[in-house]
Design a protein around this motif. Structure first.
Motif, PDB file in Angstrom:
ATOM      1  N   ASP A  70      -3.492  35.173  16.106  1.00 12.28           N
ATOM      2  CA  ASP A  70      -4.144  36.596  15.545  1.00 12.28           C
ATOM      3  C   ASP A  70      -5.400  36.968  16.083  1.00 12.28           C
ATOM      4  O   ASP A  70      -5.717  37.775  15.878  1.00 12.28           O
ATOM      5  CB  ASP A  70      -3.940  36.668  14.029  1.00 12.28           C
ATOM      6  CG  ASP A  70      -5.215  35.761  13.413  1.00 12.28           C
ATOM      7  OD1 ASP A  70      -5.398  34.496  13.893  1.00 12.28           O
ATOM      8  OD2 ASP A  70      -5.802  36.167  12.653  1.00 12.28           O
ATOM      9  N   LEU A  84       3.861  43.291  10.819  1.00 12.83           N
ATOM     10  CA  LEU A  84       3.649  42.356  10.316  1.00 12.83           C
ATOM     11  C   LEU A  84       4.001  42.338   8.753  1.00 12.83           C
ATOM     12  O   LEU A  84       4.464  41.642   7.784  1.00 12.83           O
ATOM     13  CB  LEU A  84       2.468  41.530  10.355  1.00 12.83           C
ATOM     14  CG  LEU A  84       2.119  40.858  11.782  1.00 12.83           C
ATOM     15  CD1 LEU A  84       0.833  39.958  11.898  1.00 12.83           C
ATOM     16  CD2 LEU A  84       3.259  39.889  12.397  1.00 12.83           C
ATOM     17  N   VAL A  90       6.220  35.668   8.379  1.00 11.74           N
ATOM     18  CA  VAL A  90       5.389  35.221   9.445  1.00 11.74           C
ATOM     19  C   VAL A  90       4.960  33.814   9.679  1.00 11.74           C
ATOM     20  O   VAL A  90       4.200  33.514   8.635  1.00 11.74           O
ATOM     21  CB  VAL A  90       3.995  36.341   9.611  1.00 11.74           C
ATOM     22  CG1 VAL A  90       3.240  36.224  11.023  1.00 11.74           C
ATOM     23  CG2 VAL A  90       4.520  37.778   9.345  1.00 11.74           C
ATOM     24  N   THR A  92       2.886  31.226  11.862  1.00 12.82           N
ATOM     25  CA  THR A  92       1.660  31.177  12.748  1.00 12.82           C
ATOM     26  C   THR A  92       0.551  29.946  12.499  1.00 12.82           C
ATOM     27  O   THR A  92       1.167  28.956  12.036  1.00 12.82           O
ATOM     28  CB  THR A  92       0.607  32.496  12.629  1.00 12.82           C
ATOM     29  OG1 THR A  92      -0.296  32.375  13.723  1.00 12.82           O
ATOM     30  CG2 THR A  92      -0.034  32.411  11.225  1.00 12.82           C
ATOM     31  N   ALA A  97      -2.818  32.111   9.403  1.00 10.63           N
ATOM     32  CA  ALA A  97      -2.208  32.578   8.055  1.00 10.63           C
ATOM     33  C   ALA A  97      -3.275  32.918   6.958  1.00 10.63           C
ATOM     34  O   ALA A  97      -3.077  33.779   5.921  1.00 10.63           O
ATOM     35  CB  ALA A  97      -1.144  31.479   7.434  1.00 10.63           C
ATOM     36  N   LEU A 100      -4.631  36.317   7.690  1.00  9.83           N
ATOM     37  CA  LEU A 100      -3.545  37.429   7.522  1.00  9.83           C
ATOM     38  C   LEU A 100      -2.985  37.465   5.955  1.00  9.83           C
ATOM     39  O   LEU A 100      -2.830  38.710   5.614  1.00  9.83           O
ATOM     40  CB  LEU A 100      -2.281  37.057   8.354  1.00  9.83           C
ATOM     41  CG  LEU A 100      -2.672  37.241   9.730  1.00  9.83           C
ATOM     42  CD1 LEU A 100      -1.459  36.581  10.632  1.00  9.83           C
ATOM     43  CD2 LEU A 100      -2.969  38.615  10.206  1.00  9.83           C
ATOM     44  N   ALA A 104       2.338  35.515   5.548  1.00 10.32           N
ATOM     45  CA  ALA A 104       2.074  34.663   6.472  1.00 10.32           C
ATOM     46  C   ALA A 104       1.916  33.173   6.276  1.00 10.32           C
ATOM     47  O   ALA A 104       1.381  32.941   4.937  1.00 10.32           O
ATOM     48  CB  ALA A 104       0.869  35.151   7.440  1.00 10.32           C
TER      49      ALA A 104
END
Length: 257
Positions: A70, A84, A90, A92, A97, A100, A104
């Protein structure tokens, strides 16, 4: 995973962004969807020269986003962050995470998550990636790749990475059908000859150890720092032992895999 083979299509949107349809499941990779031209200031400023093949408004509802990281606008920009917010899930890095929040979830290398949507179940496994030469991790931050196993096959999305020893284990653990490799040989004036993504030659060498049946290039266009001529990718994959593996996707056009 689903018992029956799933139909799979891929639509290339630009840079590292691809829209995948696996059976009834819709997957988006690294959503960078701002219009161009666009500038992103920072220690290594980024300049986008071409916009995505589809706008965010033209995308279908997204069940799953595979976000390699990100930290950088060529993988996640302002419009991508809006996408998103509406995605079902999501996946990641754990650090990404935490930043976000919301839907996430972070996966460490070799951790897996089973995802079901639209009657289709896939298993996503995070894979090692390193976004630059050894020792640059504190600056570039963590990044991840993904293996997606579904009824009838396995996909791999490399994320932004350079070639390094940890990548060899991916081909040893999984039988990859289609590999989406982030190429572009990313360079910045402030970092000299140090590369922050694979070159065409790196991608070809990695394809040999990965053993993928098909290789689809991503992350090779639309930004100033991705300056390698795409023709070099075709040239690198023209070697006899790689013949027939390289496949280019037409921007904005869904293509069956």
């Amino acid at each position: 995973m689903s018992a029956r083979p799933e139909a799979v299509t891929a639509t290339y949107l630009g840079t590292a962004t691809a829209l995948l349809r696996i059976g009834g499941l819709t997957v988006l990779t690294d959503p960078a969807l701002d219009p161009a031209p666009a500038d992103y200031p920072g220690a290594r400023p980024l300049h986008r020269t071409a916009g995505p093949a589809l706008t965010a408004a033209e995308l279908p509802p997204v069940d799953l986003v595979l976000l390699s990281h990100d930290q950088h606008a060529d993988n996640l920009d302002a419009t991508g962050r809006e996408v998103l917010a509406g995605a079902g899930l999501v996946l990641t890095t754990p650090e990404g995470a935490a930043r976000l929040g919301g839907r996430a979830e972070g996966l460490a290398p070799w951790e897996s998550r089973t995802v079901t949507a639209g009657g289709t179940t896939v298993t996503v496994t995070a894979t090692p990636a390193r976004h630059g030469p050894e020792g640059t991790e504190p600056v570039t931050g963590p990044v991840t790749g993904f293996v997606v196993a579904y009824g009838g096959g396995t996909l791999y999305v490399s994320g932004d990475t350079v070639r390094h020893d940890a990548l060899a284990e991916i081909g040893a653990r999984f039988r990859i059908g289609t590999a989406f490799l982030h190429l572009g040989d990313a360079h910045f004036p402030s970092t000299g000859d140090r590369a922050f993504s694979m070159s065409a030659g790196d991608g070809a060498e990695f394809a040999r150890t990965l053993g993928a049946r098909t290789v689809i290039p991503l992350h090779f266009d639309s930004w100033d720092h991705l300056a390698e001529d795409p023709a070099r990718i075709t040239e690198a994959f023209a070697a006899p032992d790689l013949a027939g593996r390289l496949r280019w996707l037409r921007p904005g056009v869904p293509e069956a895999l």
